[in-house]
Design a protein around this motif. Sequence first.
Motif, short mmCIF file in Angstrom:
data_model
loop_
_atom_site.label_atom_id
_atom_site.label_comp_id
_atom_site.label_asym_id
_atom_site.label_seq_id
_atom_site.Cartn_x
_atom_site.Cartn_y
_atom_site.Cartn_z
N SER A 78 64.03 -8.84 49.89
CA SER A 78 65.37 -8.49 50.33
C SER A 78 65.85 -7.40 49.41
N ALA A 88 74.95 -5.25 50.74
CA ALA A 88 75.46 -5.46 52.08
C ALA A 88 76.93 -5.11 52.17
N PHE B 26 70.47 -8.81 65.44
CA PHE B 26 70.55 -10.20 64.96
C PHE B 26 69.17 -10.71 64.54
N GLN B 29 68.42 -9.54 61.21
CA GLN B 29 69.09 -10.28 60.14
C GLN B 29 68.18 -11.36 59.56
N ARG B 30 67.23 -11.79 60.36
CA ARG B 30 66.27 -12.78 59.87
C ARG B 30 65.03 -12.11 59.28
N VAL B 75 72.74 -5.25 57.11
CA VAL B 75 72.49 -5.75 58.45
C VAL B 75 73.19 -7.09 58.68
N HIS B 76 73.35 -7.85 57.61
CA HIS B 76 74.01 -9.15 57.77
C HIS B 76 75.51 -9.01 57.97
N GLY B 77 76.01 -7.83 57.71
CA GLY B 77 77.43 -7.62 57.90
C GLY B 77 77.81 -7.33 59.34
N ARG B 79 78.54 -8.06 62.97
CA ARG B 79 78.92 -9.26 63.71
C ARG B 79 78.97 -9.02 65.21
#
Lengths: 360, 197
Positions: A78, A88, B26, B29-30, B75-77, B79
């Motif tokens: 990561s 992030a 999404f 995100q994984r 990328v996790h941001g 939504r």
Amino acid sequence: MTTPDPDRLAEARAAEQLSAHLDRHGDAHSPRSDAPPLAATVRLTERFARSPVTDADIRADEDRIWEDLMLRYAMTSSFPSTTQVPTALDAADGWSHSVERSTTARSSRPGRRLGQRAMGLVATLTLVALVGLSGVAVYLNAPRDNPSPTSLAGVTYGTPDTSTPVASEQVTEVGTPTLAEGIATLDESAYEDVPPPMAYGEDWHIVSAPYLYTLPYTDVQSRVYYYADNDGSRLLLLVVDYGDSTDTASQAFDHFTAQITALQGTLDRAGLDSTLDEIQAEPLAGCSQTFRGDGQERITNYGVGMSLCLDETNRQVIFATVNGYLWDSPGPGQFYPASDSVVTEVLAFGGLAATPVAAR
Amino acid sequence: MRAVVREGDLEPDETDRLADEAATLFRAQRDLREFEPLYRRYYLPVFEYCYRRLGDREWAADASSQVFAKALAGVHGFRSGSVAGWLFTIARNTVIDAVRTHRSHQAIDRWFGLSDPGPAPEDQAIANDQRRVLFRAMAILTPEQRGIVELRWAGLTGPEIAQALGLSLSAVKSGQYRAYARLRSLLADEQIFGDAP
């Protein structure tokens, strides 16, 4: 009840038609008989706006970059939050911030993003405070019956007592080794077309050459100007920040709070607390707000204005920051410099309306 | 307040594309490797966008790399909304950062290849002249209008432009119309473009 302007209605319809056409047909490459007239302009400009870089070169870059990104991903599993690769949180808006994030520096107030930007401003302020500290201290302790700005220039910078303001074009690089990362690698040529942030009006005199700093977290350069008013009762430290234009109202408040904290801490560490018992460091009215375009078409966001007033008897040291450039540029590599009116507005907003800065 | 893409603003095909891209994101995100289809789809538009603003291939490639590095890191941001709008928000800010940092006054020259003293083929010279004229016309637009046009050139839809620029959709439509109307007027006077657009 007013009658709608037919021209406006027609324009709105045409705008809707064009937008619908472009959205429906994407880049509008293929002419269509039902296309609105401006679709041809879209096609034409799009054609000439393409880069002259060959497809092969672009593909080579594309493949290389992807491989590089995946290699980094594979090595770290990561993206670490403390490397040059943005976190992030940072990446959410695309601004680059490369300073290691402190988990303890986060504000708990909802909506705040104190984080690195504010910490960077703390660093900036620390730099500013250190540079100007001796001058400020002498200024605050100076006899009240000799408040001329020219003597202020002398005591602050060791320059000869003169009534002629120092030319703003002169830029002095300052700092200490321990703060080396915050000191700009001076690229004076980059500022050739940057005007002074404030006019030499009847009310204020610049008392030093500007100092350049680079905020360590963005490589954004800031200039620090020292002004004094004519009766010597106020010293203004104006930081023109050529970046950090993502400020919001809450961030402005964060910045302001950080600046107060940093300056107070610096003064404390310098052993000036006993001398400056009367300091009042409170946000001035409106300091938590953000200046925005306000209908000025060419101004989309010009940052934050804030002031710190250190009032010892009738004297003030005012700390103000303002974005030196606006967000948008008229073209590649070009910026709109902050106008005098913007700076004036910021200062007035910070509580200086009683003695407005004279226009150029 | 940042605008978001609403389904009612979109054509049915657009809704499908947005949903597909969001689903891909999404998945990314994984596992970030899942991001590749989006990267392949948007590298060229992002590069062209950066190039137009920076005027240099290497610089634009570096900026593009940063854009996608930030996208992967953030990328996790993501939504909801448009992936393209999200990506070009990053691209826009990255370019602004890049220009602000480097302060290249030669960018315009580089954009038009003017810094290259070597002889250029005639058609290349004409293209350079046309780009120069277009650039001058673009410089006359307001920053908002220019931002809209640049993102339209990058292939974004109106709602996506609204998202990327934080404008209302109506503001985008209006600004877009006025921008192109102004460009048409400006370019119509230029013989180099042949028939008026």
